[in-house]
Design a protein around this motif. Structure first.
Motif, mmCIF file in Angstrom:
data_model
loop_
_atom_site.group_PDB
_atom_site.id
_atom_site.type_symbol
_atom_site.label_atom_id
_atom_site.label_comp_id
_atom_site.label_asym_id
_atom_site.label_seq_id
_atom_site.Cartn_x
_atom_site.Cartn_y
_atom_site.Cartn_z
ATOM 1 N N LEU A 119 0.836 -1.200 0.000
ATOM 2 C CA LEU A 119 0.000 0.000 0.000
ATOM 3 C C LEU A 119 0.874 1.255 0.000
ATOM 4 O O LEU A 119 0.622 2.201 -0.766
ATOM 5 C CB LEU A 119 -0.914 0.006 1.222
ATOM 6 C CG LEU A 119 -1.741 1.280 1.428
ATOM 7 C CD1 LEU A 119 -2.773 1.438 0.317
ATOM 8 C CD2 LEU A 119 -2.425 1.247 2.789
ATOM 9 N N SER A 120 1.896 1.250 0.818
ATOM 10 C CA SER A 120 2.789 2.413 0.902
ATOM 11 C C SER A 120 3.495 2.670 -0.422
ATOM 12 O O SER A 120 3.642 3.821 -0.845
ATOM 13 C CB SER A 120 3.821 2.200 2.016
ATOM 14 O OG SER A 120 3.176 2.058 3.260
ATOM 15 N N GLN A 121 3.932 1.603 -1.086
ATOM 16 C CA GLN A 121 4.607 1.763 -2.372
ATOM 17 C C GLN A 121 3.648 2.334 -3.418
ATOM 18 O O GLN A 121 4.025 3.210 -4.213
ATOM 19 C CB GLN A 121 5.188 0.427 -2.839
ATOM 20 C CG GLN A 121 6.352 -0.027 -1.985
ATOM 21 C CD GLN A 121 6.788 -1.449 -2.271
ATOM 22 O OE1 GLN A 121 5.988 -2.299 -2.670
ATOM 23 N NE2 GLN A 121 8.065 -1.721 -2.066
ATOM 24 N N ALA B 154 3.788 6.198 -5.287
ATOM 25 C CA ALA B 154 3.728 6.467 -6.728
ATOM 26 C C ALA B 154 2.585 7.423 -7.069
ATOM 27 O O ALA B 154 2.746 8.345 -7.875
ATOM 28 C CB ALA B 154 3.563 5.153 -7.493
ATOM 29 N N GLU B 155 1.435 7.217 -6.434
ATOM 30 C CA GLU B 155 0.266 8.048 -6.724
ATOM 31 C C GLU B 155 0.439 9.488 -6.242
ATOM 32 O O GLU B 155 -0.052 10.421 -6.870
ATOM 33 C CB GLU B 155 -0.976 7.466 -6.057
ATOM 34 C CG GLU B 155 -1.438 6.165 -6.663
ATOM 35 C CD GLU B 155 -2.601 5.540 -5.903
ATOM 36 O OE1 GLU B 155 -3.229 6.231 -5.079
ATOM 37 O OE2 GLU B 155 -2.878 4.357 -6.136
ATOM 38 N N LEU B 156 1.111 9.683 -5.117
ATOM 39 C CA LEU B 156 1.199 10.998 -4.495
ATOM 40 C C LEU B 156 2.470 11.772 -4.838
ATOM 41 O O LEU B 156 2.609 12.935 -4.451
ATOM 42 C CB LEU B 156 1.076 10.855 -2.972
ATOM 43 C CG LEU B 156 -0.242 10.242 -2.488
ATOM 44 C CD1 LEU B 156 -0.193 9.981 -0.988
ATOM 45 C CD2 LEU B 156 -1.422 11.131 -2.855
ATOM 46 N N LYS B 157 3.372 11.137 -5.573
ATOM 47 C CA LYS B 157 4.650 11.768 -5.904
ATOM 48 C C LYS B 157 4.458 13.111 -6.612
ATOM 49 O O LYS B 157 5.122 14.087 -6.293
ATOM 50 C CB LYS B 157 5.484 10.820 -6.766
ATOM 51 C CG LYS B 157 6.887 11.295 -7.015
ATOM 52 C CD LYS B 157 7.694 10.245 -7.737
ATOM 53 C CE LYS B 157 9.141 10.663 -7.807
ATOM 54 N NZ LYS B 157 9.982 9.600 -8.335
ATOM 55 N N THR C 214 5.521 12.597 0.260
ATOM 56 C CA THR C 214 6.429 11.465 0.411
ATOM 57 C C THR C 214 5.782 10.415 1.304
ATOM 58 O O THR C 214 5.174 10.744 2.320
ATOM 59 C CB THR C 214 7.740 11.933 1.079
ATOM 60 O OG1 THR C 214 8.309 12.967 0.287
ATOM 61 C CG2 THR C 214 8.728 10.793 1.216
ATOM 62 N N VAL C 215 5.909 9.148 0.921
ATOM 63 C CA VAL C 215 5.430 8.053 1.753
ATOM 64 C C VAL C 215 6.652 7.240 2.192
ATOM 65 O O VAL C 215 7.403 6.738 1.362
ATOM 66 C CB VAL C 215 4.423 7.151 1.005
ATOM 67 C CG1 VAL C 215 3.947 6.022 1.905
ATOM 68 C CG2 VAL C 215 3.237 7.975 0.506
ATOM 69 N N THR C 216 6.827 7.115 3.488
ATOM 70 C CA THR C 216 7.944 6.377 4.064
ATOM 71 C C THR C 216 7.396 5.170 4.806
ATOM 72 O O THR C 216 6.441 5.287 5.567
ATOM 73 C CB THR C 216 8.730 7.268 5.049
ATOM 74 O OG1 THR C 216 9.215 8.405 4.342
ATOM 75 C CG2 THR C 216 9.877 6.512 5.678
ATOM 76 N N THR C 217 7.992 4.017 4.572
ATOM 77 C CA THR C 217 7.591 2.805 5.279
ATOM 78 C C THR C 217 8.752 2.357 6.150
ATOM 79 O O THR C 217 9.855 2.128 5.664
ATOM 80 C CB THR C 217 7.224 1.685 4.285
ATOM 81 O OG1 THR C 217 6.277 2.197 3.356
ATOM 82 C CG2 THR C 217 6.640 0.497 5.008
ATOM 83 N N ILE C 218 8.495 2.235 7.434
ATOM 84 C CA ILE C 218 9.502 1.820 8.403
ATOM 85 C C ILE C 218 9.337 0.316 8.621
ATOM 86 O O ILE C 218 8.232 -0.155 8.889
ATOM 87 C CB ILE C 218 9.329 2.611 9.711
ATOM 88 C CG1 ILE C 218 9.440 4.108 9.411
ATOM 89 C CG2 ILE C 218 10.339 2.165 10.763
ATOM 90 C CD1 ILE C 218 8.839 5.002 10.456
ATOM 91 N N CYS C 219 10.425 -0.430 8.480
ATOM 92 C CA CYS C 219 10.378 -1.891 8.587
ATOM 93 C C CYS C 219 11.347 -2.377 9.672
ATOM 94 O O CYS C 219 12.432 -2.887 9.363
ATOM 95 C CB CYS C 219 10.717 -2.529 7.248
ATOM 96 S SG CYS C 219 9.560 -2.138 5.937
#
Length: 86
Positions: free
Chosen positions: A34-36, A40-43, A48-53
């Motif tokens: 979802l984050s990826q 792409a959609e919001l770029k 910015t969408v950041t995913t912490i793993c």
């Protein structure tokens, strides 16, 4: 305003199948995917969408989830699982 940041929390579990924790691993993979897609959609809107793993952390979770003795939090056994065949 055309600028912003979204931070989502996934897990290293996002990247591998998880015996005895399949739903957990699947939901973390969903958060990553979802984050990826959102990234792409919001770029174009400068969002910015950041995913912490983060990785596994020793806590009472292992006991409460009845996972004691399965080696899930044992660094020597991590990464030794293979995906199930269908």
């Amino acid at each position: 305003n055309g600028i912003g940041t979204i931070a989502n929390i996934a897990s290293v579990a996002s990247f591998v199948p998880g015996p005895y924790m399949a739903v957990y691993h699947a939901t973390k993979a969903y958060v990553l995917s979802l984050s990826q897609a959102l990234s792409a959609e919001l770029k174009q809107n400068n969002i910015t969408v950041t995913t912490i793993c983060p990785g596994a952390t020793r806590s009472e979770f292992e006991d409460h989830a009845h996972l004691k003795g399965r080696g899930i939090f044992d660094s020597k056994k991590r990464g030794g699982y293979s995906s199930a065949s269908t």
